[in-house]
Design a protein around this motif. Structure first.
Motif, PDB file in Angstrom:
ATOM      1  N   MET A 285     107.985 100.203  72.089  1.00 44.12           N
ATOM      2  CA  MET A 285     109.423 100.462  72.267  1.00 44.12           C
ATOM      3  C   MET A 285     110.113 100.635  70.917  1.00 44.12           C
ATOM      4  O   MET A 285     110.988 101.493  70.755  1.00 44.12           O
ATOM      5  CB  MET A 285     110.079  99.327  73.068  1.00 44.12           C
ATOM      6  N   ARG A 288     109.403 104.057  69.878  1.00 50.11           N
ATOM      7  CA  ARG A 288     110.138 105.060  70.667  1.00 50.11           C
ATOM      8  C   ARG A 288     111.630 105.041  70.320  1.00 50.11           C
ATOM      9  O   ARG A 288     112.274 106.085  70.275  1.00 50.11           O
ATOM     10  CB  ARG A 288     109.908 104.834  72.179  1.00 50.11           C
ATOM     11  N   GLU A 305     100.904 104.424  70.296  1.00 46.48           N
ATOM     12  CA  GLU A 305     100.621 104.190  71.722  1.00 46.48           C
ATOM     13  C   GLU A 305      99.118 104.295  71.990  1.00 46.48           C
ATOM     14  O   GLU A 305      98.558 103.503  72.754  1.00 46.48           O
ATOM     15  CB  GLU A 305     101.396 105.194  72.582  1.00 46.48           C
ATOM     16  N   LYS A 316     104.155 100.283  78.114  1.00 47.82           N
ATOM     17  CA  LYS A 316     105.495 100.380  78.746  1.00 47.82           C
ATOM     18  C   LYS A 316     105.681  99.239  79.734  1.00 47.82           C
ATOM     19  O   LYS A 316     104.729  98.877  80.442  1.00 47.82           O
ATOM     20  CB  LYS A 316     105.604 101.703  79.518  1.00 47.82           C
ATOM     21  N   ASN A 318     107.155  99.313  82.500  1.00 47.10           N
ATOM     22  CA  ASN A 318     106.973  99.768  83.889  1.00 47.10           C
ATOM     23  C   ASN A 318     105.514  99.727  84.350  1.00 47.10           C
ATOM     24  O   ASN A 318     105.228  99.841  85.537  1.00 47.10           O
ATOM     25  CB  ASN A 318     107.507 101.189  84.051  1.00 47.10           C
ATOM     26  N   ARG A 327     118.170  96.182  83.763  1.00 47.38           N
ATOM     27  CA  ARG A 327     118.480  96.578  82.368  1.00 47.38           C
ATOM     28  C   ARG A 327     119.594  95.743  81.756  1.00 47.38           C
ATOM     29  O   ARG A 327     119.509  95.331  80.604  1.00 47.38           O
ATOM     30  CB  ARG A 327     118.931  98.047  82.330  1.00 47.38           C
ATOM     31  N   GLU A 373     115.983 104.582  79.702  1.00 41.07           N
ATOM     32  CA  GLU A 373     114.743 105.372  79.629  1.00 41.07           C
ATOM     33  C   GLU A 373     113.505 104.487  79.838  1.00 41.07           C
ATOM     34  O   GLU A 373     112.476 104.944  80.320  1.00 41.07           O
ATOM     35  CB  GLU A 373     114.617 106.032  78.236  1.00 41.07           C
ATOM     36  N   GLU A 374     113.624 103.220  79.453  1.00 37.73           N
ATOM     37  CA  GLU A 374     112.448 102.348  79.422  1.00 37.73           C
ATOM     38  C   GLU A 374     112.209 101.559  80.710  1.00 37.73           C
ATOM     39  O   GLU A 374     111.080 101.237  81.042  1.00 37.73           O
ATOM     40  CB  GLU A 374     112.585 101.346  78.258  1.00 37.73           C
TER      41      GLU A 374
END
Ligand SMILES: NC(=O)c1ccc[n+]([C@@H]2O[C@H](COP(=O)([O-])OP(=O)(O)OC[C@H]3O[C@@H](n4cnc5c(N)ncnc54)[C@H](O)[C@@H]3O)[C@@H](O)[C@H]2O)c1
Length: 377
Positions: A285, A288, A305, A316, A318, A327, A373-374
């Motif tokens: 993260m 990113r 990554e 990630k 997710n 969030r 986005e994450e």
């Protein structure tokens, strides 16, 4: 038995210095390293209850046998590992137990376990009788390359991770690399997150070494595993000796940790996401976010990554299917971080592999849009 290596951490103003001894099966020679600290003293061994004294032929058994010869008295206290137990309740249990055993000013504490045992054992050492000498014997990769070195001790609270603690340096760190043989794979991989972190913050050659040799490292082959532990301790020692209390450069060791701690705390330190995994995600993260801010090229983010994936870690949040996060809660948790100054968040970002940047002027809306986005809700 592999060759023993020694690193001396020497604080630049001479405030402290101590050795980190690294080698295979060095627990068998433990007394030669720690005799001067424990001779004729009362010794308390705080150990991870994974280890079982009744089974001969194991590391705890050897430790107890050896130190009992030179210590005046040895008391063994087992506690549970895992972040959910690194709390006030366990701390209070330890304090009561050690006081009941009539601890003395020159008693010594030995911590024998992963980062949880080391952090809480170090903390109890720092507050009992206003400070007892302690020795770290880390038994997970994560603890060997990171938590046992540098003197950060503490516990978690519902408000956040490691918010209660001290800076308190051990007298010695003993790293037996053979102890990793029994470590579950998931815990081993988690430790690689911190190893990768060192390469990313300041050593591109080390990054290349981790890329080229990943297969041998993952399989604990010598001399590769010894080398990466040694290298990690060297990098951490250098940083800590320059900045013990994190007034400057030490902050870069937190690459990935701002996000990691927010996730761990929000999840109530559940083992669905263990510390090293949270750090792996946090590191990706941070890269990113660096890309979003135009600081770092996409090709560098992809390299990071890919390395994290090679070491069988998530990139990630997710990807962790058993959890769900909001969030806005993560955003709030970011503000419980110890690096928040005058209400401003501090992030460790990167302009490329081997280069860390400390940034504390990122707009809150940018962070919120980044979290969108994450994190899938
Ligand atoms: N003080 C610091 O500077 C610092 C730095 C990084 C992380 N930390 C802290 O470290 C903690 C995480 O440490 P951890 O990952 O070692 O977790 P941990 O202490 O919970 O250990 C992980 C698991 O490994 C098991 N285990 C330990 N040694 C074993 C062995 N040799 N064989 C088989 N099983 C073994 C434990 O029983 C446990 O189930 C977190 O609380 C984190 O905040 C502190």
């Amino acid at each position: 038995m592999s060759k023993t290596k020694k690193i001396m951490i020497k604080e630049i103003n001479g405030k402290f210095q101590y050795p980190i001894i690294i080698g295979g099966k060095i627990i068998l020679q433990i007394n030669s390293f720690i005799e001067s600290h424990i001779k004729n003293k009362k010794v308390f061994v705080i150990y991870d209850n994974y280890f079982d004294l009744k089974k001969n032929n194991n590391f705890l058994y050897f430790l107890n046998q050896s130190i009992s010869i030179i210590a005046n008295e040895v008391k063994l206290i087992s506690i549970k590992s895992r972040d959910k137990n690194k709390n006030l309740k366990t701390l209070s249990f330890l304090i009561n137990k050690i006081l009941k055993y009539n601890v003395e000013r020159n008693s010594v504490i030995i911590t024998f376990g992963g980062g949880v045992i080391g952090d809480i054992g170090g903390f109890v050492s720092s507050i009992l009788l206003r400070g007892l000498n302690y020795i770290q014997i880390p038994t997970t990769l994560l603890a060997q390359v990171d938590s046992s070195v540098g003197g950060k001790t503490g516990i978690n609270t519902p408000q956040g991770k490691n918010l209660v603690g001290t800076f308190y340096q051990p007298k010695c760190v003993i790293i037996d690399t053979k102890i990793l043989k029994t470590l579950p794979k998931r815990e081993l991989y988690a430790g690689f997150a911190e190893v990768i972190k060192y390469s990313l913050i300041m050593d591109k050659n080390f990054y290349n070494y981790l890329v080229i040799n990943y297969n041998k490292i993952l399989n604990l082959k010598e001399p590769y595993i010894d080398y990466i532990i040694h290298k990690s301790c060297q990098i951490k020692s250098k940083i800590v000796s320059e900045d013990e209390k994190e007034d400057g450069i030490r902050a870069i060791l937190n690459l990935g940790h701002t996000f990691a701690h927010a996730f761990e705390s929000e999840l109530g330190y559940k083992s669905d996401l263990i510390h090293g995994e949270a750090v792996a995600i946090g590191i990706c993260m941070a890269y990113r976010l660096s890309r979003k801010l135009g600081i770092c090229k996409n090709s560098e983010v992809e390299k990071v990554e890919n390395l994290i994936l090679k070491y069988k870690l998530p990139t990630k949040i997710n990807q962790i299917k058993t959890i769900s996060l909001k969030r806005k809660n993560i955003f709030k948790k970011l503000f419980s971080d110890k690096k928040v100054k005058e209400g401003k968040l501090t992030f460790i970002l990167s302009s490329g592999i081997g280069k860390a940047i400390i940034k504390n002027d990122i707009n809150e809306n940018t962070i919120l849009s980044f979290l969108e986005e994450e994190i899938n809700e």
